[in-house]
Write an enzyme that holds these catalytic residues in place. Structure first.
Site, mmCIF file in Angstrom:
data_model
loop_
_atom_site.group_PDB
_atom_site.id
_atom_site.type_symbol
_atom_site.label_atom_id
_atom_site.label_comp_id
_atom_site.label_asym_id
_atom_site.label_seq_id
_atom_site.Cartn_x
_atom_site.Cartn_y
_atom_site.Cartn_z
ATOM 1 N N CYS A 78 -4.774 122.128 39.838
ATOM 2 C CA CYS A 78 -3.439 122.616 40.225
ATOM 3 C C CYS A 78 -3.456 123.375 41.551
ATOM 4 O O CYS A 78 -2.621 123.133 42.418
ATOM 5 C CB CYS A 78 -2.821 123.460 39.115
ATOM 6 S SG CYS A 78 -3.674 125.025 38.765
ATOM 7 N N HIS A 131 -2.045 128.588 35.999
ATOM 8 C CA HIS A 131 -1.524 127.314 36.494
ATOM 9 C C HIS A 131 -0.454 127.563 37.553
ATOM 10 O O HIS A 131 0.278 128.545 37.484
ATOM 11 C CB HIS A 131 -0.928 126.518 35.321
ATOM 12 C CG HIS A 131 -0.648 125.091 35.636
ATOM 13 N ND1 HIS A 131 -1.632 124.189 35.962
ATOM 14 C CD2 HIS A 131 0.514 124.396 35.684
ATOM 15 C CE1 HIS A 131 -1.088 122.998 36.181
ATOM 16 N NE2 HIS A 131 0.217 123.106 36.026
ATOM 17 N N HIS A 143 2.964 119.248 39.817
ATOM 18 C CA HIS A 143 1.725 119.991 39.592
ATOM 19 C C HIS A 143 0.621 119.030 39.166
ATOM 20 O O HIS A 143 0.877 117.860 38.894
ATOM 21 C CB HIS A 143 1.941 121.055 38.509
ATOM 22 C CG HIS A 143 2.320 120.479 37.182
ATOM 23 N ND1 HIS A 143 1.521 120.574 36.070
ATOM 24 C CD2 HIS A 143 3.409 119.767 36.781
ATOM 25 C CE1 HIS A 143 2.110 119.965 35.038
ATOM 26 N NE2 HIS A 143 3.258 119.471 35.449
#
Length: 176
Positions: A78, A131, A143
């Site tokens: 990510c 994240h 993402h």
């Protein structure tokens, strides 16, 4: 055929077959159509050079497989995805770590979210930022998912609702 010529020929064929992977080819057609629709809506809602650069990079990386610590089309995580998009599109330097990106960017109210802002999530136990993704439009963000690679998802999914932490802006960039 001379042995040397044969070796050179085989090497050349091998090298031509070793290009960058074509990640989006591994994506279901229905997903690709939905992503194209979301990116088109984003472009219309936020017309401008900055948005075009962002969307171009998002399209380039969509479908890239997940790889922890990766930051290229062979695989990315990510923060590697966010770092790569912002470097390629805007020559902006971001760290390759979600929590460090969180600390380097400015928090903004969710009501002010716009294309290009970063959305952060924490794991269920609340042990810090785990994240990061890039907001597009209408609750959608892009993402690198650990299971599906670089994808577009919606905040409406319970998984992301439960883990949402904050939205931040990269200060030197303003999307309109």
């Amino acid at each position: 055929m001379n042995r040397h010529v044969l070796i050179v020929h085989l090497f050349a064929v091998f090298m031509m077959s070793c290009g960058l992977p074509k990640p989006a080819e591994n994506v279901r057609t229905s997903d690709r159509r939905e992503w194209d629709r979301i990116l088109e809506i984003t472009q219309k809602k936020y017309p401008g050079m900055d948005t075009a650069k962002l969307i171009s990079q998002v399209k380039f990386f969509l479908g890239t497989p997940y790889k922890y610590g990766g930051s290229n089309r062979y695989g990315m995580d990510c923060s590697g995805f966010v770092m790569s998009v912002f470097k390629s599109a805007f020559d902006a330097e971001l760290p390759h770590n979600a929590e460090q990106i969180y600390n380097k960017t400015k928090s903004i109210p969710l009501k002010n979210i716009q294309c290009g802002d970063l959305v952060f999530f924490e794991n269920v136990k609340g042990n810090g930022i785990s994240h990061v993704g890039i907001y597009l439009t209408n609750t959608h963000f892009v993402h690198a998912s650990s299971k599906k690679g670089v994808i577009i998802s919606s905040f409406r999914k319970d998984y992301y609702k439960k883990r949402y932490k904050a939205v931040h802006r990269v200060l030197q960039l303003q999307f309109r």
